[in-house]
Enzyme design. Structure first.
Site, PDB file in Angstrom:
ATOM      1  N   CYS A   2    -135.425  26.823  -0.099  1.00  0.00           N
ATOM      2  CA  CYS A   2    -136.683  27.070  -0.798  1.00  0.00           C
ATOM      3  C   CYS A   2    -136.888  28.551  -1.100  1.00  0.00           C
ATOM      4  O   CYS A   2    -136.534  29.416  -0.306  1.00  0.00           O
ATOM      5  CB  CYS A   2    -137.841  26.600   0.051  1.00  0.00           C
ATOM      6  SG  CYS A   2    -137.683  24.907   0.576  1.00  0.00           S
ATOM      7  N   ARG A  27    -129.714  29.853  -4.126  1.00  0.00           N
ATOM      8  CA  ARG A  27    -129.932  29.474  -2.726  1.00  0.00           C
ATOM      9  C   ARG A  27    -129.913  27.958  -2.537  1.00  0.00           C
ATOM     10  O   ARG A  27    -129.870  27.486  -1.410  1.00  0.00           O
ATOM     11  CB  ARG A  27    -131.270  30.026  -2.254  1.00  0.00           C
ATOM     12  CG  ARG A  27    -131.306  31.539  -2.239  1.00  0.00           C
ATOM     13  CD  ARG A  27    -132.719  32.033  -2.124  1.00  0.00           C
ATOM     14  NE  ARG A  27    -133.284  31.676  -0.848  1.00  0.00           N
ATOM     15  CZ  ARG A  27    -133.481  32.524   0.142  1.00  0.00           C
ATOM     16  NH1 ARG A  27    -133.145  33.773  -0.007  1.00  0.00           N
ATOM     17  NH2 ARG A  27    -134.012  32.135   1.264  1.00  0.00           N
ATOM     18  N   TRP A  74    -136.244  22.741  -1.587  1.00  0.00           N
ATOM     19  CA  TRP A  74    -135.083  22.006  -1.067  1.00  0.00           C
ATOM     20  C   TRP A  74    -135.672  20.965  -0.131  1.00  0.00           C
ATOM     21  O   TRP A  74    -136.240  21.308   0.914  1.00  0.00           O
ATOM     22  CB  TRP A  74    -134.156  22.971  -0.335  1.00  0.00           C
ATOM     23  CG  TRP A  74    -132.864  22.373   0.104  1.00  0.00           C
ATOM     24  CD1 TRP A  74    -131.737  22.197  -0.656  1.00  0.00           C
ATOM     25  CD2 TRP A  74    -132.540  21.883   1.414  1.00  0.00           C
ATOM     26  NE1 TRP A  74    -130.745  21.630   0.105  1.00  0.00           N
ATOM     27  CE2 TRP A  74    -131.202  21.420   1.368  1.00  0.00           C
ATOM     28  CE3 TRP A  74    -133.238  21.778   2.608  1.00  0.00           C
ATOM     29  CZ2 TRP A  74    -130.562  20.882   2.476  1.00  0.00           C
ATOM     30  CZ3 TRP A  74    -132.596  21.229   3.722  1.00  0.00           C
ATOM     31  CH2 TRP A  74    -131.271  20.791   3.644  1.00  0.00           C
ATOM     32  N   ASN A 100    -142.359  27.744   2.360  1.00  0.00           N
ATOM     33  CA  ASN A 100    -140.991  27.607   2.867  1.00  0.00           C
ATOM     34  C   ASN A 100    -141.077  27.340   4.361  1.00  0.00           C
ATOM     35  O   ASN A 100    -141.929  27.922   5.032  1.00  0.00           O
ATOM     36  CB  ASN A 100    -140.199  28.909   2.685  1.00  0.00           C
ATOM     37  CG  ASN A 100    -139.862  29.179   1.247  1.00  0.00           C
ATOM     38  OD1 ASN A 100    -140.104  28.348   0.377  1.00  0.00           O
ATOM     39  ND2 ASN A 100    -139.302  30.352   0.987  1.00  0.00           N
ATOM     40  N   GLY A 101    -140.174  26.527   4.868  1.00  0.00           N
ATOM     41  CA  GLY A 101    -140.175  26.252   6.299  1.00  0.00           C
ATOM     42  C   GLY A 101    -140.548  24.808   6.572  1.00  0.00           C
ATOM     43  O   GLY A 101    -140.551  23.980   5.656  1.00  0.00           O
ATOM     44  N   GLU A 483    -112.207  25.792   8.048  1.00  0.00           N
ATOM     45  CA  GLU A 483    -112.890  26.424   6.916  1.00  0.00           C
ATOM     46  C   GLU A 483    -112.361  25.869   5.586  1.00  0.00           C
ATOM     47  O   GLU A 483    -113.130  25.628   4.658  1.00  0.00           O
ATOM     48  CB  GLU A 483    -112.715  27.949   7.004  1.00  0.00           C
ATOM     49  CG  GLU A 483    -113.274  28.759   5.854  1.00  0.00           C
ATOM     50  CD  GLU A 483    -114.761  28.544   5.571  1.00  0.00           C
ATOM     51  OE1 GLU A 483    -115.468  27.920   6.380  1.00  0.00           O
ATOM     52  OE2 GLU A 483    -115.209  28.972   4.495  1.00  0.00           O
ATOM     53  N   LYS A 487    -114.691  23.961   2.797  1.00  0.00           N
ATOM     54  CA  LYS A 487    -114.796  24.364   1.387  1.00  0.00           C
ATOM     55  C   LYS A 487    -114.648  23.148   0.489  1.00  0.00           C
ATOM     56  O   LYS A 487    -115.399  22.972  -0.469  1.00  0.00           O
ATOM     57  CB  LYS A 487    -113.716  25.398   1.008  1.00  0.00           C
ATOM     58  CG  LYS A 487    -113.894  26.788   1.521  1.00  0.00           C
ATOM     59  CD  LYS A 487    -114.990  27.580   0.868  1.00  0.00           C
ATOM     60  CE  LYS A 487    -116.319  27.385   1.485  1.00  0.00           C
ATOM     61  NZ  LYS A 487    -116.753  27.977   2.665  1.00  0.00           N
ATOM     62  N   GLU A 490    -117.704  20.774   0.731  1.00  0.00           N
ATOM     63  CA  GLU A 490    -118.918  21.343   0.152  1.00  0.00           C
ATOM     64  C   GLU A 490    -118.967  21.202  -1.359  1.00  0.00           C
ATOM     65  O   GLU A 490    -120.000  20.856  -1.919  1.00  0.00           O
ATOM     66  CB  GLU A 490    -119.001  22.850   0.471  1.00  0.00           C
ATOM     67  CG  GLU A 490    -119.434  23.178   1.861  1.00  0.00           C
ATOM     68  CD  GLU A 490    -119.440  24.681   2.107  1.00  0.00           C
ATOM     69  OE1 GLU A 490    -120.437  25.199   2.577  1.00  0.00           O
ATOM     70  OE2 GLU A 490    -118.416  25.354   1.824  1.00  0.00           O
ATOM     71  N   HIS A 506    -103.169  12.483  18.505  1.00  0.00           N
ATOM     72  CA  HIS A 506    -104.138  11.868  19.411  1.00  0.00           C
ATOM     73  C   HIS A 506    -105.238  11.127  18.659  1.00  0.00           C
ATOM     74  O   HIS A 506    -106.311  10.911  19.196  1.00  0.00           O
ATOM     75  CB  HIS A 506    -104.727  12.930  20.350  1.00  0.00           C
ATOM     76  CG  HIS A 506    -103.696  13.618  21.169  1.00  0.00           C
ATOM     77  ND1 HIS A 506    -102.951  12.963  22.129  1.00  0.00           N
ATOM     78  CD2 HIS A 506    -103.228  14.891  21.141  1.00  0.00           C
ATOM     79  CE1 HIS A 506    -102.088  13.811  22.675  1.00  0.00           C
ATOM     80  NE2 HIS A 506    -102.234  14.986  22.082  1.00  0.00           N
ATOM     81  N   LYS A 605    -127.958  27.756  -0.008  1.00  0.00           N
ATOM     82  CA  LYS A 605    -127.233  28.969   0.365  1.00  0.00           C
ATOM     83  C   LYS A 605    -127.751  29.536   1.677  1.00  0.00           C
ATOM     84  O   LYS A 605    -126.996  30.033   2.500  1.00  0.00           O
ATOM     85  CB  LYS A 605    -127.399  29.999  -0.766  1.00  0.00           C
ATOM     86  CG  LYS A 605    -126.658  31.299  -0.538  1.00  0.00           C
ATOM     87  CD  LYS A 605    -125.164  31.085  -0.641  1.00  0.00           C
ATOM     88  CE  LYS A 605    -124.361  32.309  -0.310  1.00  0.00           C
ATOM     89  NZ  LYS A 605    -122.986  31.929   0.068  1.00  0.00           N
TER      90      LYS A 605
HETATM   91  C1  G6P Z   1    -125.503  27.283   4.664  1.00  0.00           C
HETATM   92  C2  G6P Z   1    -124.534  27.686   3.577  1.00  0.00           C
HETATM   93  C3  G6P Z   1    -123.162  27.964   4.176  1.00  0.00           C
HETATM   94  C4  G6P Z   1    -123.277  29.001   5.289  1.00  0.00           C
HETATM   95  C5  G6P Z   1    -124.294  28.577   6.343  1.00  0.00           C
HETATM   96  C6  G6P Z   1    -124.594  29.710   7.303  1.00  0.00           C
HETATM   97  O1  G6P Z   1    -125.176  26.033   5.155  1.00  0.00           O
HETATM   98  O2  G6P Z   1    -124.431  26.674   2.589  1.00  0.00           O
HETATM   99  O3  G6P Z   1    -122.289  28.442   3.178  1.00  0.00           O
HETATM  100  O4  G6P Z   1    -122.037  29.190   5.874  1.00  0.00           O
HETATM  101  O5  G6P Z   1    -125.534  28.237   5.724  1.00  0.00           O
HETATM  102  O6  G6P Z   1    -125.206  30.747   6.592  1.00  0.00           O
HETATM  103  P1  G6P Z   1    -125.277  32.245   7.008  1.00  0.00           P
HETATM  104  O7  G6P Z   1    -126.052  32.909   5.914  1.00  0.00           O
HETATM  105  O8  G6P Z   1    -126.006  32.294   8.326  1.00  0.00           O
HETATM  106  O9  G6P Z   1    -123.900  32.763   7.129  1.00  0.00           O
END
Ligand code: G6P
Length: 610
Positions: A2, A27, A74, A100-101, A483, A487, A490, A506, A605
């Protein structure tokens, strides 16, 4: 997640609000809305979907007036619909709010308000707050906001306007950032200083539990009992990421950010590697030499991609600094009560510096008396401000929702920190100097690595129809595998799993068949032969193998179906180098799947709710 923009001044508000919201788009959001005022009339427009929908609604039915508040939502409580989009009005329609929140006790409050005869028009927690403020409003908006917020459990960044007070905006924060901006045309209220670039010259961030009052050129911050707090304005430039948040010639921010990595990595190291002492140097750790000597353990806490950087950090601290290290999801850490001795140093790793769980974990650590350090990209963010000290990444704004350049910079900063702590312990100056030389060579290695892009494109075309993909690595490359899988999930919505390669047998090996490719991270290193055996096990079961391997490695080429070459670097730096082909692979597959790479569905974001 948000976003909030408010404006009061001497120009039409709606273009400013729409432009500000556009800058917050990255975001992640699923609906947007704004409200402006003229005389004692409100003009409310809100739409589910992209900002373009709201802009269309405003152009069909203009929202005139020189003050207003706006929001990108959001969804947390209630689906992404026009009705649930902010702003929300109180029962009388005199008060409007964006928030927001999360209001955690919204159900109880809603129940009480319903009993008092209030009818709800949305499913949101925010509407509860609108009605509460309306309930306490008897001509003094600031007092009503304060009284309503006193009943709220949860987190908020709010902006509130009333028809009775044209030009007045009241803001308040607890756990969700809010910044006041001052410019030639008036004053602004936003959840992120980046949204104010080009409008405001000076800014000031609110602290938790503070309120603010804006009207035309006037602004004021007040504390909980409403007494004014003198807070100096600072140049906005201090809070903006270096470089413009523009795509340039790149079709997507994500691709631009992948390609920026040789440069962002150099920025993370600039001025920090000191040959004279064969160590790294950081300006903002704020640790006395006594504290430094006493630290006997580190905890790395973070979410998402930053958590994966933390896992790389665990290996780095153990190997280079010989210090016990533990990594914890911030969302778990905040509610655990692990026995931790006083001499434990807690790192909060975060790109945005605003992730609610990471912030809460940091506060909990501080409460327990631990020294906390932030590894953070966003300058002036809540976590950067609240940690005892920290290290900035200097990676510039990261706009693509899927984190790329922040990850590699976090790994590089962790390597430098491990060097720094190692040098206060057992690492000799010769060993320190070797590490410095290896780190310095890294930007060039990344430049070379980017040369794999065409090969990655070909591989992506071959596997884009897969519904499951496995990512496998060992030691330093296990977090890199996690990671890589994240990716792909996501941005392409393909199911992917990262696993330690040897653990496959396993359980997950049951998933392997001709349609389930495995991405093996197998550049040369200590466990190379072991990983090759794991690869044999997958091949023996008919699974296709994509190998990320050292340039010219014939042995891997003979076994794998496809190979992505990467330059040789020491093992502790391999997660940084292999990140590039994994990011590119996810990007190319997502494009072929027709996905919105920079704004993947359901994701945000910066996750400012729990
Ligand atoms: C969200 C984003 C991710 C990010 C995570 C942690 O889920 O979509 O890409 O890794 O938050 O965010 P930060 O800003 O704390 O690294």
């Amino acid at each position: 997640m948000c976003g909030i923009i408010g404006f009061t001044g001497r120009r039409e508000a709606s273009p400013v609000l729409l432009d500000g919201l556009r800058r917050l788009e990255y975001r992640g959001y699923d609906s947007a809305g704004l409200i402006t005022g003229t005389g004692n009339a409100f003009h409310l427009r809100k739409k589910a979907g992209r900002l373009a929908e709201l802009a269309k609604a405003v152009s069909a039915h203009p929202a005139p007036g020189c003050y207003g508040i706006s929001h990108t939502r959001w969804a947390t409580h209630g689906g992404a619909t026009d009705r649930n989009a902010h702003p929300h009005l109180d029962a009388s329609g005199r008060i409007a709010i964006v928030h927001n929140g999360v209001i955690e006790n919204y159900a109880t409050l809603k129940h009480q308000l319903r009993a008092d005869g209030v009818t709800f028009r949305s499913d949101t927690d925010t509407e509860v707050l609108a009605h509460l403020i309306g309930h306490y409003y008897h001509g003094d908006l600031v007092a009503a906001v304060r009284q309503a917020l006193a009943l709220v459990k949860g987190t908020y960044g709010v902006a509130v306007v009333s028809k009775d007070d044209p030009g007045l905006i009241v803001g308040a924060r607890l756990g969700s950032p809010l910044v006041i901006g001052v410019g030639d045309a008036g004053t602004y209220l936003a959840s992120d200083a980046n949204a104010l670039a080009g409008y405001a010259d000076k800014v000031v961030y609110l602290n938790d539990r503070q309120l603010c009052v804006l009207s035309g050129d006037e602004w004021e911050i007040r504390d909980q009992d409403l007494s004014p707090v003198a807070t100096p304005l600072r140049d906005i430039a201090h809070f903006l990421g270096e470089g413009d948040a523009e795509k340039g010639d790149f079709p997507h921010f994500m691709l631009k950010e992948i390609y920026e990595q040789p440069e962002t990595l150099a920025n993370a190291m600039r001025g920090r590697l000191v040959d004279a002492d064969s160590t790294a140097h950081f300006g903002g750790l704020n640790l006395s030499s006594q504290q430094l000597r006493q630290i006997d353990r580190v905890i790395l806490t973070a979410c998402g991609t930053s958590y994966h950087a933390g896992l790389v950090g665990e290996y780095l601290f153990e190997e280079l600094a010989r210090m016990p290290a533990e990594v914890e999801y911030a969302s778990e850490f905040r509610y655990r009560n692990p026995p931790i001795n006083r001499d434990t140093l807690v790192f909060a790793i975060t790109q945005s510096g605003e992730t609610a769980d990471t912030l809460a974990a940091l506060r909990e650590s501080k409460r327990m008396g631990h020294t906390t350090l932030a590894i953070c990209n966003a300058v002036g963010s809540s976590i950067a401000r609240e940690a005892c000290g920290g290290v900035y990444l200097h990676a510039g704004p990261e706009i693509g929702v899927a984190s790329t350049k922040a990850f590699t910079s976090q790994c590089a900063v962790l390597a430098m920190l491990a060097l720094y702590f190692g040098r206060t312990r057992h690492l000799s100056s010769l060993q320190g100097q070797r590490l410095i030389d290896e780190l310095r060579a890294l930007p060039d290695a990344l430049r070379k690595t980017l040369g794999c892009h065409e090969q990655v494109k070909r591989i992506a075309a071959k596997y884009a129809s897969a519904r499951n993909v496995l990512y496998l690595g060992r030691q330093y490359l296990y977090p890199a595998a996690l990671e890589g899988a994240l990716k792909l999930k996501e941005i392409s919505y393909i199911h992917a799993e990262g696993y330690p390669a040897a653990e496959m047998k396993h359980g997950p090996i049951a998933l392997v068949d001709e349609s389930t490719p495995s991405v093996f991270l197998v550049p040369r290193g200590n466990v190379f032969d072991k990983v090759m055996s794991n690869m044999q096990e997958i091949k023996a079961r008919g699974g296709p193998v994509i190998a990320v391997a050292s340039e010219g490695d014939e042995e891997v080429a003979a076994l794998a179906d496809d190979v992505i070459p990467v330059p040789d670097v020491p093992e502790y730096l391999q997660p940084i180098v292999v990140a590039i082909p994994l990011q590119l692979l996810a990007y190319e597959i997502a494009l072929l799947c027709g996905c919105d790479v920079d704004k993947p569905r359901n994701l945000a974001k910066s996750v400012t709710v729990e």
